[in-house]
Design a protein around this motif. Structure first.
Motif, PDB file in Angstrom:
ATOM      1  N   ALA A 295      45.761 -20.143  26.403  1.00  0.00           N
ATOM      2  CA  ALA A 295      44.628 -21.060  26.302  1.00  0.00           C
ATOM      3  C   ALA A 295      45.017 -22.492  26.607  1.00  0.00           C
ATOM      4  O   ALA A 295      44.194 -23.275  27.087  1.00  0.00           O
ATOM      5  CB  ALA A 295      44.007 -20.976  24.906  1.00  0.00           C
ATOM      6  N   MET A 296      46.282 -22.839  26.324  1.00  0.00           N
ATOM      7  CA  MET A 296      46.733 -24.195  26.616  1.00  0.00           C
ATOM      8  C   MET A 296      48.208 -24.176  26.982  1.00  0.00           C
ATOM      9  O   MET A 296      49.039 -23.636  26.263  1.00  0.00           O
ATOM     10  CB  MET A 296      46.480 -25.134  25.416  1.00  0.00           C
ATOM     11  N   THR A 297      48.513 -24.727  28.159  1.00  0.00           N
ATOM     12  CA  THR A 297      49.891 -24.984  28.561  1.00  0.00           C
ATOM     13  C   THR A 297      49.920 -26.407  29.098  1.00  0.00           C
ATOM     14  O   THR A 297      48.878 -26.951  29.487  1.00  0.00           O
ATOM     15  CB  THR A 297      50.391 -24.027  29.662  1.00  0.00           C
ATOM     16  N   TYR A 298      51.101 -27.003  29.117  1.00  0.00           N
ATOM     17  CA  TYR A 298      51.193 -28.311  29.767  1.00  0.00           C
ATOM     18  C   TYR A 298      51.130 -28.096  31.272  1.00  0.00           C
ATOM     19  O   TYR A 298      51.823 -27.224  31.818  1.00  0.00           O
ATOM     20  CB  TYR A 298      52.491 -29.018  29.390  1.00  0.00           C
ATOM     21  N   HIS A 299      50.310 -28.895  31.930  1.00  0.00           N
ATOM     22  CA  HIS A 299      50.085 -28.715  33.352  1.00  0.00           C
ATOM     23  C   HIS A 299      51.372 -28.637  34.155  1.00  0.00           C
ATOM     24  O   HIS A 299      51.554 -27.763  35.001  1.00  0.00           O
ATOM     25  CB  HIS A 299      49.211 -29.856  33.905  1.00  0.00           C
ATOM     26  N   TYR A 300      52.305 -29.569  33.885  1.00  0.00           N
ATOM     27  CA  TYR A 300      53.492 -29.629  34.740  1.00  0.00           C
ATOM     28  C   TYR A 300      54.332 -28.356  34.631  1.00  0.00           C
ATOM     29  O   TYR A 300      54.983 -27.952  35.602  1.00  0.00           O
ATOM     30  CB  TYR A 300      54.332 -30.874  34.431  1.00  0.00           C
ATOM     31  N   ARG A 301      54.306 -27.688  33.472  1.00  0.00           N
ATOM     32  CA  ARG A 301      55.077 -26.460  33.323  1.00  0.00           C
ATOM     33  C   ARG A 301      54.458 -25.325  34.143  1.00  0.00           C
ATOM     34  O   ARG A 301      55.148 -24.615  34.881  1.00  0.00           O
ATOM     35  CB  ARG A 301      55.146 -26.048  31.854  1.00  0.00           C
ATOM     36  N   SER A 302      53.157 -25.152  34.020  1.00  0.00           N
ATOM     37  CA  SER A 302      52.495 -24.076  34.754  1.00  0.00           C
ATOM     38  C   SER A 302      52.527 -24.326  36.256  1.00  0.00           C
ATOM     39  O   SER A 302      52.728 -23.399  37.054  1.00  0.00           O
ATOM     40  CB  SER A 302      51.049 -23.928  34.273  1.00  0.00           C
ATOM     41  N   ALA A 303      52.346 -25.580  36.659  1.00  0.00           N
ATOM     42  CA  ALA A 303      52.398 -25.919  38.082  1.00  0.00           C
ATOM     43  C   ALA A 303      53.788 -25.636  38.651  1.00  0.00           C
ATOM     44  O   ALA A 303      53.923 -25.104  39.759  1.00  0.00           O
ATOM     45  CB  ALA A 303      52.022 -27.384  38.284  1.00  0.00           C
ATOM     46  N   ARG A 304      54.821 -25.966  37.883  1.00  0.00           N
ATOM     47  CA  ARG A 304      56.192 -25.728  38.341  1.00  0.00           C
ATOM     48  C   ARG A 304      56.487 -24.238  38.442  1.00  0.00           C
ATOM     49  O   ARG A 304      57.121 -23.775  39.403  1.00  0.00           O
ATOM     50  CB  ARG A 304      57.180 -26.388  37.377  1.00  0.00           C
ATOM     51  N   GLN A 305      56.013 -23.466  37.461  1.00  0.00           N
ATOM     52  CA  GLN A 305      56.210 -22.013  37.517  1.00  0.00           C
ATOM     53  C   GLN A 305      55.558 -21.422  38.761  1.00  0.00           C
ATOM     54  O   GLN A 305      56.149 -20.585  39.456  1.00  0.00           O
ATOM     55  CB  GLN A 305      55.615 -21.350  36.265  1.00  0.00           C
ATOM     56  N   HIS A 306      54.344 -21.858  39.043  1.00  0.00           N
ATOM     57  CA  HIS A 306      53.628 -21.357  40.218  1.00  0.00           C
ATOM     58  C   HIS A 306      54.375 -21.711  41.503  1.00  0.00           C
ATOM     59  O   HIS A 306      54.537 -20.865  42.392  1.00  0.00           O
ATOM     60  CB  HIS A 306      52.219 -21.942  40.242  1.00  0.00           C
ATOM     61  N   GLN A 307      54.845 -22.954  41.576  1.00  0.00           N
ATOM     62  CA  GLN A 307      55.577 -23.395  42.764  1.00  0.00           C
ATOM     63  C   GLN A 307      56.882 -22.630  42.951  1.00  0.00           C
ATOM     64  O   GLN A 307      57.327 -22.397  44.078  1.00  0.00           O
ATOM     65  CB  GLN A 307      55.850 -24.893  42.677  1.00  0.00           C
ATOM     66  N   ASP A 308      57.482 -22.228  41.827  1.00  0.00           N
ATOM     67  CA  ASP A 308      58.746 -21.497  41.887  1.00  0.00           C
ATOM     68  C   ASP A 308      58.563 -20.006  42.153  1.00  0.00           C
ATOM     69  O   ASP A 308      59.547 -19.250  42.184  1.00  0.00           O
ATOM     70  CB  ASP A 308      59.530 -21.687  40.584  1.00  0.00           C
ATOM     71  N   GLY A 309      57.325 -19.572  42.304  1.00  0.00           N
ATOM     72  CA  GLY A 309      57.068 -18.186  42.651  1.00  0.00           C
ATOM     73  C   GLY A 309      56.848 -17.244  41.489  1.00  0.00           C
ATOM     74  O   GLY A 309      56.765 -16.017  41.682  1.00  0.00           O
ATOM     75  N   ALA A 310      56.738 -17.771  40.280  1.00  0.00           N
ATOM     76  CA  ALA A 310      56.458 -16.929  39.120  1.00  0.00           C
ATOM     77  C   ALA A 310      55.011 -16.426  39.192  1.00  0.00           C
ATOM     78  O   ALA A 310      54.160 -17.059  39.823  1.00  0.00           O
ATOM     79  CB  ALA A 310      56.680 -17.717  37.829  1.00  0.00           C
TER      80      ALA A 310
END
Length: 391
Positions: A276-291
């Protein structure tokens, strides 16, 4: 779209959980009243005397740099800071990976050394308030997140702040004696192996109703998020009771997780479908890293908290403290931009797009006045699932 600010009045707000902030405040005030060997009752005048000295010295610094352009102002502050001597002490909740390059760059620009005391925001705040009780806060620059900057403002541990960069900051991030140096948007994120495109939530109500038992995770101490979501649902026409009940129903089926880093890691590994809530920069970084993690398209508005910085009310290095604070509003912003963090200086555009997304700053002044209510509500919600928090 930018930031929609709903601060009830200027003056006071942290990145970490509000429940811990409240506990830290109680702990600090209680501990400060003890009779330890270094304990000095603030009523004795020691703290007031230290504040008076700092105010006098800082006023003189402001007088000497008045009217100077940014380059001349910085040069004069470096000169004045050199006369003060000694190192700058920075109390902060920022991670080591962030503080190390920042103080290295600051020293390169100014020749001044910064010593760091780093811990969770609640711990740093508690240390500051204990030191106040002992007669002087020893940090020169105080950096907290979420609700903690507001608590610091109400506890009188900040010096007056006048900076030429105030008019460059995002609306709602400049206060009487502190300023936000970073935004922390709470974004909903989901595991793309578990959530089909047709299941992606498009509204806050979707986030709270679309996932089944054990599929939606909640950071277990984010009562500030609860407050922000309820205020938004009220603006959409729900009563406060109906909004609280909606979140409570989702929490009853949800998975509590302690810590934003952990909730992002567990989401990536498929321990649940969405958070429901994550810090944007963490989720954005995970997505960019291919997770297998996504956060777009993001329901709007995006509930947002801040990291706030201030000059200590009892600093003995006012010129150096002001110099470092203004570095946080310029050089640090450049670093946040490259690190994918959401900047507060509009000359920079790091992190989540503030033209594409509507960021809604949590009204921490109102939250502060009713903190025990929202802490208890959220704690009860997190316990209602019967699942112990993942830690």
């Amino acid at each position: 779209m930018g930031v929609r600010s709903r601060w009830s009045k200027p003056g006071g707000t942290r990145r970490g959980p509000v429940g811990i902030a409240a506990a830290a405040l109680v702990l600090a005030l209680t501990a400060g009243c003890g009779a330890g060997p270094n304990s000095v009752d603030a009523a004795s005048g020691s703290y007031k005397d230290a504040v008076s000295r700092t105010n006098k010295e800082l006023t003189d610094v402001y007088r000497q740099i008045k009217g100077l352009d940014p380059a001349a102002r910085k040069k004069k502050l470096i000169e004045l800071a050199g006369r003060e001597g000694g190192d700058i002490t920075w109390y902060t909740a920022a991670a080591d990976d962030d503080t190390t390059p920042l103080i290295k760059e600051f020293k390169k620009e100014t020749g001044l050394t910064v010593k760091v005391y780093r811990a969770s925001s609640a711990t740093v705040l508690a240390k500051s308030l204990e030191e106040k009780k002992a007669g002087r806060v020893r940090g020169d620059i105080l950096n907290y997140s979420g609700l903690d900057p507001t608590i610091g403002a109400h506890q009188g541990i900040y010096a007056p702040l006048h900076t030429i960069y105030a008019d460059r900051m995002v609306k709602g991030t400049v206060h009487t004696n502190w300023i936000a140096d970073q935004l922390y948007p709470f974004v909903v994120a989901w595991n793309t192996d578990k959530v089909k495109p047709s299941q992606v939530p498009s509204t806050l109500k979707d986030v709270l109703t679309r996932f089944g038992d054990g599929q939606l995770a909640f950071e277990s101490t984010d009562s500030n998020w609860l407050f922000g979501v309820v205020q938004e649902l009220k603006r959409e026409g729900m009563t406060e009771k109906a909004a609280i009940d909606l979140v409570a129903d989702a929490a009853r089926k949800g998975v509590p997780v302690t810590g934003h880093t952990l909730i992002s890691e567990l989401l990536s590994s498929g321990q649940f479908s969405a958070a429901a809530m994550t810090y944007h920069y963490r989720s954005a970084r995970q997505h960019q890293d291919g997770a297998p993690v996504a956060w777009e398209p993001q329901p709007q508005p995006v509930i947002t908290t801040v990291s706030g910085t201030a000059i200590s009310a009892t600093t003995q290095r006012p010129a150096a403290a002001l110099l470092f604070l203004e570095f946080q509003l310029t050089g640090e912003q450049k670093y946040w931009e490259t690190a994918g963090r959401t900047t507060t200086n509009t000359d920079y555009s790091g992190g989540i797009s503030q033209t594409k997304y509507h960021l809604d700053l949590i009204d921490d002044e109102t939250l502060y006045k009713n903190l025990s209510k929202w802490d208890k509500l959220y704690a009860d919600m997190m316990q209602s699932s019967g699942r112990p928090p993942r830690e």
